[in-house]
Design a protein around this motif. Structure first.
Motif, PDB file in Angstrom:
ATOM      1  N   THR A 214       0.812  -1.225   0.000  1.00 54.62           N
ATOM      2  CA  THR A 214       0.000   0.000   0.000  1.00 54.62           C
ATOM      3  C   THR A 214       0.844   1.273   0.000  1.00 54.62           C
ATOM      4  O   THR A 214       0.623   2.164  -0.843  1.00 54.62           O
ATOM      5  CB  THR A 214      -0.968  -0.008   1.190  1.00 54.62           C
ATOM      6  N   GLU A 218       1.090   4.068  -3.190  1.00 53.75           N
ATOM      7  CA  GLU A 218       0.714   5.457  -2.914  1.00 53.75           C
ATOM      8  C   GLU A 218       1.862   6.412  -3.270  1.00 53.75           C
ATOM      9  O   GLU A 218       1.628   7.504  -3.805  1.00 53.75           O
ATOM     10  CB  GLU A 218       0.337   5.615  -1.444  1.00 53.75           C
ATOM     11  N   LYS A 222       1.685   9.478  -6.063  1.00 57.53           N
ATOM     12  CA  LYS A 222       2.040  10.868  -5.758  1.00 57.53           C
ATOM     13  C   LYS A 222       3.163  11.370  -6.661  1.00 57.53           C
ATOM     14  O   LYS A 222       3.160  12.516  -7.094  1.00 57.53           O
ATOM     15  CB  LYS A 222       2.449  10.980  -4.289  1.00 57.53           C
ATOM     16  N   TYR A 230      -8.708   1.988  -4.869  1.00 55.72           N
ATOM     17  CA  TYR A 230      -8.549   0.754  -4.109  1.00 55.72           C
ATOM     18  C   TYR A 230      -9.777  -0.130  -4.314  1.00 55.72           C
ATOM     19  O   TYR A 230     -10.919   0.344  -4.254  1.00 55.72           O
ATOM     20  CB  TYR A 230      -8.406   1.064  -2.618  1.00 55.72           C
ATOM     21  N   THR A 394      -3.322  13.027  -5.964  1.00 56.09           N
ATOM     22  CA  THR A 394      -3.958  11.756  -5.652  1.00 56.09           C
ATOM     23  C   THR A 394      -5.292  11.983  -4.964  1.00 56.09           C
ATOM     24  O   THR A 394      -5.406  11.891  -3.736  1.00 56.09           O
ATOM     25  CB  THR A 394      -3.047  10.904  -4.743  1.00 56.09           C
ATOM     26  N   ARG A 396      -9.009  11.335  -3.548  1.00 52.74           N
ATOM     27  CA  ARG A 396      -9.778  10.180  -3.076  1.00 52.74           C
ATOM     28  C   ARG A 396     -11.212  10.626  -2.900  1.00 52.74           C
ATOM     29  O   ARG A 396     -11.543  11.310  -1.938  1.00 52.74           O
ATOM     30  CB  ARG A 396      -9.234   9.648  -1.758  1.00 52.74           C
TER      31      ARG A 396
END
Length: 404
Positions: A214, A218, A222, A230, A394, A396
């Motif tokens: 993970t 990530e 970035k 996910y 990034t 979410r």
């Protein structure tokens, strides 16, 4: 009064004429024995009185009988079957081949033929003489290799088409500079790929490797501005993942069997699996470049910047060109052809006018498509547009989670 007539004699010529005309044989006085038990069946008597031509009946054969014997035809000989002549095998032609030419002493061919023999003899009988013979012959072999290596180095260093230093520098400082340029070009290509696609990260809350993967994915997102989504295999979250999608058959339809798994997806339904299992950051970037290259998404100019070692390498088409059949075993023509192709591969400049990254034309479709797959693809596209506007690398989305 009895008158005695003189006997007439028949000339041999007249007798032969009579026999030839009648086809019978005339026999006088002598009795011809017959093969039949009854002589009257085979012998016919003719009275002399009726055969003469005189007035008193006296003929040529006075008081003599003429026996006429049938002519017996010879029996045909029985046909004799032809004698079978046995087949005769052709004489075997023996062609004497000339004795092979023996290699010159101390030549490579001679050493290959004899060195092993002297080595075995030295092992079986390790006398000073036997060991010395093998050691001397082995030194000859090594000296030949040394002289060959020196000749190759001389030829390579004096020919720019053969010098590998022209493809990629060997010196430490120059090598570091080339590697830095390659990394910069690779990062630029990934940034271009981020504009048209994003990453799906499949994880399982019970997978210990997913906890390690993970933070790596990530960091990649970035660094290169990749949109990351996910997807939970068991419907649970893990540390650091606030929002996720739930797998509803996407993993099975794409052939994902191991977690963690990373997929590069291009809306609406194209994509490729980058990894199944734990990978490092560098490996993830290399896999993304390799996947895009396999789909012809990267221009030749960008590929040359990403991998400078590919410069000056003959292609498969170069080595399978039909012209090679016409060249045959002519070394002069072969060298001329190879120099022409190597010069093109080493000094040829790719077209920089083309975009660094283009959309794939024949990428595998992510089928069968489920509603969640379509929703996930739409979410990635919307996130990219939002990221371009808000300059967030990034994002979410709070509404990314699909209903379970």
């Amino acid at each position: 009064m009895t008158v005695t007539m003189p006997r007439r004699t028949i000339s041999p010529a007249l007798l032969a004429l009579v026999v030839g005309l009648t086809g019978y044989s005339v026999v006088t006085h002598a009795q011809v024995p017959s093969q039949n038990a009854n002589p009257s069946a085979d012998v016919r008597r003719i009275d002399n009185a009726t055969s003469g031509d005189s007035a008193d009946g006296a003929g040529w054969f006075w008081y003599r009988d003429r026996l006429i014997v049938p002519r017996v035809e010879p029996k045909p000989e029985a046909a004799v079957p032809p004698t079978k002549v046995p087949d005769r095998k052709p004489d075997r032609i023996v062609v004497k081949t000339p004795d092979p030419v023996k290699p010159a002493p101390l030549s490579v061919a001679w050493l290959q033929e004899n060195l092993e023999k002297y080595r075995i003899k030295a092992i079986d009988e390790p006398t000073t003489e036997n060991v010395a013979v093998f050691a001397l012959l082995n030194k000859v072999y090594l000296d030949k290799a040394d002289r060959f290596e020196r000749a190759v180095m001389k030829a390579v260093r004096t020919d720019p088409l053969l010098d590998e230093n022209n493809r990629f520098p060997r010196a430490t400082a120059m090598r570091a500079f080339a590697i830095s340029n390659s990394s910069e070009a690779r990062s630029g290509v990934i940034k271009e790929l981020a504009k048209i696609g994003g990453l799906f990260y499949f994880y399982d809350a019970k997978c210990q490797w997913c906890l390690m993967q993970t933070p790596v994915i990530e960091q990649a997102a970035k660094r290169h501005g990749l949109v990351l989504r996910y997807i939970s295999m068991d419907g649970s979250t893990i540390a650091g993942v606030p929002n996720f999608l739930v797998n509803e058959g996407q993993a099975q339809s794409w052939g994902i069997k191991v977690t963690p798994a990373i997929v590069y997806a291009i809306p609406p339904n194209k994509g490729m699996i980058l990894s199944q299992g734990l990978v490092s950051l560098d490996s993830l970037e290399e896999r993304l470049i390799l996947a895009a290259e396999s789909e012809n998404m990267i221009s030749e100019s960008m590929l040359a910047k990403i991998d400078p070692t590919a410069k000056g390498v003959l292609t498969t088409d170069d080595m399978n060109n039909p012209v090679l059949r016409e060249i045959g075993d002519d070394p002069a023509k072969m060298v001329a052809y190879l120099r022409q192709k190597l010069d093109l591969r080493l000094t040829g400049t790719p077209d920089d006018s083309l975009p660094p990254v283009r959309m794939p034309s024949n990428m595998n479709l992510l089928q069968p498509l489920s509603p969640s797959t379509t929703q996930a693809a739409a979410t990635i596209l919307a996130s990219q547009q939002s990221a371009a506007q808000s300059n967030i690398t990034t994002p979410r989305g709070s509404n990314a989670q699909s209903p379970r």
